[in-house]
Design an enzyme around this catalytic site. Structure first.
Site, PDB file in Angstrom:
ATOM      1  N   LYS A 176      -6.556  -1.949  -6.591  1.00 31.69           N
ATOM      2  CA  LYS A 176      -5.854  -3.150  -7.164  1.00 31.69           C
ATOM      3  C   LYS A 176      -6.820  -4.247  -7.728  1.00 31.69           C
ATOM      4  CE  LYS A 176      -1.873  -1.076  -6.478  1.00 31.69           C
ATOM      5  NZ  LYS A 176      -1.185  -0.539  -7.563  1.00 31.69           N
ATOM      6  N   ASN A 191       3.127   1.901 -13.139  1.00 33.93           N
ATOM      7  CA  ASN A 191       3.538   1.257 -11.681  1.00 33.93           C
ATOM      8  C   ASN A 191       3.357   2.480 -10.665  1.00 33.93           C
ATOM      9  OD1 ASN A 191       5.984   0.232  -9.745  1.00 33.93           O
ATOM     10  ND2 ASN A 191       6.370   2.467 -10.154  1.00 33.93           N
ATOM     11  N   TYR A 222      -7.289   0.851  -1.214  1.00 36.02           N
ATOM     12  CA  TYR A 222      -5.991   0.282  -1.737  1.00 36.02           C
ATOM     13  C   TYR A 222      -6.294  -1.232  -2.433  1.00 36.02           C
ATOM     14  CZ  TYR A 222      -1.300  -0.849  -2.854  1.00 36.02           C
ATOM     15  OH  TYR A 222      -0.157  -1.749  -3.469  1.00 36.02           O
TER      16      TYR A 222
HETATM   17  P1  NAD Z   1       6.798   4.009  -3.694  1.00 35.59           P
HETATM   18  O1  NAD Z   1       5.971   4.619  -2.904  1.00 35.59           O
HETATM   19  O2  NAD Z   1       8.315   3.612  -3.532  1.00 35.59           O
HETATM   20  O3  NAD Z   1       6.895   4.702  -5.054  1.00 35.59           O
HETATM   21  C1  NAD Z   1       5.761   4.948  -5.812  1.00 35.59           C
HETATM   22  C2  NAD Z   1       6.131   5.867  -7.052  1.00 35.59           C
HETATM   23  O4  NAD Z   1       4.812   6.290  -7.615  1.00 35.59           O
HETATM   24  C3  NAD Z   1       6.948   6.902  -6.838  1.00 35.59           C
HETATM   25  O5  NAD Z   1       7.982   6.970  -7.904  1.00 35.59           O
HETATM   26  C4  NAD Z   1       6.266   8.160  -6.844  1.00 35.59           C
HETATM   27  O6  NAD Z   1       6.943   9.126  -7.257  1.00 35.59           O
HETATM   28  C5  NAD Z   1       5.239   7.925  -7.903  1.00 35.59           C
HETATM   29  N1  NAD Z   1       3.853   8.780  -7.619  1.00 35.59           N
HETATM   30  C6  NAD Z   1       3.266   8.557  -6.599  1.00 35.59           C
HETATM   31  N2  NAD Z   1       2.184   9.500  -6.893  1.00 35.59           N
HETATM   32  C7  NAD Z   1       2.436   9.673  -8.271  1.00 35.59           C
HETATM   33  C8  NAD Z   1       1.757  10.718  -9.245  1.00 35.59           C
HETATM   34  N3  NAD Z   1       0.594  11.368  -8.839  1.00 35.59           N
HETATM   35  N4  NAD Z   1       2.073  11.007 -10.221  1.00 35.59           N
HETATM   36  C9  NAD Z   1       3.207  10.357 -10.897  1.00 35.59           C
HETATM   37  N5  NAD Z   1       3.928   9.430  -9.977  1.00 35.59           N
HETATM   38  C10 NAD Z   1       3.515   9.240  -8.813  1.00 35.59           C
HETATM   39  O7  NAD Z   1       6.144   2.622  -4.123  1.00 35.59           O
HETATM   40  P2  NAD Z   1       6.458   1.255  -4.312  1.00 35.59           P
HETATM   41  O8  NAD Z   1       6.509   0.413  -3.116  1.00 35.59           O
HETATM   42  O9  NAD Z   1       7.713   1.261  -5.290  1.00 35.59           O
HETATM   43  O10 NAD Z   1       5.229   0.892  -5.473  1.00 35.59           O
HETATM   44  C11 NAD Z   1       5.059   0.805  -6.599  1.00 35.59           C
HETATM   45  C12 NAD Z   1       3.980   0.040  -6.933  1.00 35.59           C
HETATM   46  O11 NAD Z   1       3.812  -1.333  -6.692  1.00 35.59           O
HETATM   47  C13 NAD Z   1       2.642   0.703  -6.622  1.00 35.59           C
HETATM   48  O12 NAD Z   1       1.658   0.504  -7.658  1.00 35.59           O
HETATM   49  C14 NAD Z   1       2.171  -0.081  -5.413  1.00 35.59           C
HETATM   50  O13 NAD Z   1       0.828  -0.152  -4.972  1.00 35.59           O
HETATM   51  C15 NAD Z   1       2.750  -1.463  -5.896  1.00 35.59           C
HETATM   52  N6  NAD Z   1       3.017  -2.498  -4.550  1.00 35.59           N
HETATM   53  C16 NAD Z   1       3.998  -2.103  -3.867  1.00 35.59           C
HETATM   54  C17 NAD Z   1       4.239  -3.275  -2.879  1.00 35.59           C
HETATM   55  C18 NAD Z   1       5.326  -2.927  -1.841  1.00 35.59           C
HETATM   56  O14 NAD Z   1       5.320  -3.625  -0.689  1.00 35.59           O
HETATM   57  N7  NAD Z   1       6.327  -2.188  -2.016  1.00 35.59           N
HETATM   58  C19 NAD Z   1       3.506  -4.373  -2.707  1.00 35.59           C
HETATM   59  C20 NAD Z   1       2.450  -4.520  -3.770  1.00 35.59           C
HETATM   60  C21 NAD Z   1       2.188  -3.246  -4.554  1.00 35.59           C
END
Ligand code: NAD
Length: 246
Positions: free
Chosen positions: A158, A89, A154
């Site tokens: 993906k 994730n 990005y």
């Molecule tokens: P967020 O930024 O709230 O959380 C991201 C997480 O990744 C955090 O826990 C952070 O500590 C961790 N992280 C970042 N860099 C890291 C590293 N180097 N090593 C280990 N952990 C690391 O993001 P989110 O919105 O919860 O997104 C989670 C996933 O869902 C991501 O892959 C994101 O691309 C994907 N996503 C999110 C959305 C959205 O709208 N929020 C939409 C599509 C996809």
């Protein structure tokens, strides 16, 4: 209790969608290792889950380092007896215009969003194969299908996650390891919560279901795929986006 007795690693499980997945897995009986980038944020996440103290642990490997990830996953197996589910994730977003993009920023996005997924899949599969199987779920995004007007690394990253998912599903099926991805749409994590409400309302109006997703909407898809309910699903990229790219 769909995951009773199973053990899962959730990368980026300290907040947002990852934390919602970790919590939902715990509620469904799993042991969970929350992988974060810093001990401090991992500790903060663990402190929010006191009722699961015996079934949750934190790990902090550099996700791009095969040795560190291998050692951390081995420690999870040592503590809980198995590693059955890997949720990739952790991810970073990017918004730079092509004209301002540095090669370093492009590489940073690809490193965490793609290279780390490869490293974690490899380390987990090495444990799952001799165990007789397992489940890997990667995190894609709706922008892998439609791109975005800035921050090209990005969606490219993906799209690569989708490629890894489909390929590894075919390669690992013989080892009874299912590999799928979830592709969220706009989801209310810290990033979205920081936006002005009128902007969120405008975004919501453009989504067929009329609202942005909640972390639990997305986590539910991760639960389905991790559990026996998804026993015949592999190589899928499941959109959880309120119909945004339908
Ligand atoms: P967020 O930024 O709230 O959380 C991201 C997480 O990744 C955090 O826990 C952070 O500590 C961790 N992280 C970042 N860099 C890291 C590293 N180097 N090593 C280990 N952990 C690391 O993001 P989110 O919105 O919860 O997104 C989670 C996933 O869902 C991501 O892959 C994101 O691309 C994907 N996503 C999110 C959305 C959205 O709208 N929020 C939409 C599509 C996809």
């Amino acid at each position: 209790m769909l995951l009773q007795g199973k053990t899962a690693v959730v990368t980026g499980g300290t907040r947002g969608i990852g934390f919602a997945i970790a919590k939902l897995y715990l509620e469904n009986g799993a042991n969970v290792a929350i992988a974060g980038s810093r001990q401090e944020t991992v500790d903060k996440a663990l402190a929010q889950l006191p009722e699961y103290a015996g079934r949750v642990m934190g790990i902090c490997p550099n996700l791009c380092d095969p040795e560190a990830v291998g050692a951390a996953f081995a420690a999870v197996k040592e503590k809980f007896g198995s590693l059955d589910i890997l949720v990739n994730n952790a991810g970073v977003s990017s918004r730079a215009s092509l004209y301002d993009y540095s090669a370093e920023e492009f590489t940073n996005v690809m490193n965490l969003n793609v290279n780390a997924v490869f490293v974690c899949c490899q380390a987990a599969a090495r444990i799952m194969k001799p165990q007789g199987g397992g489940v890997i779920i990667n995190t894609s995004s709706m922008v892998a299908k439609i791109g975005q007007p800035a921050g090209c690394a990005y969606p490219a990253s993906k799209f690569a996650v989708n490629g890894l998912t489909i390929s590894l599903a075919r390669e690992l099926a013989r080892d009874q390891i299912r590999v799928n991805a979830v592709a969220p749409g706009v989801t209310r994590t810290d990033m979205v919560a920081a936006l002005p409400e009128e902007m969120v309302a405008r975004v919501s109006a453009g989504i067929p279901l009329g609202r942005v997703g909640e972390p639990l909407d997305v986590a539910n898809a991760f639960l389905f795929l991790a559990s026996e309910m998804g026993s015949y699903v592999t190589g899928a990229v499941l959109g959880v986006d309120g119909g945004s790219v339908a």
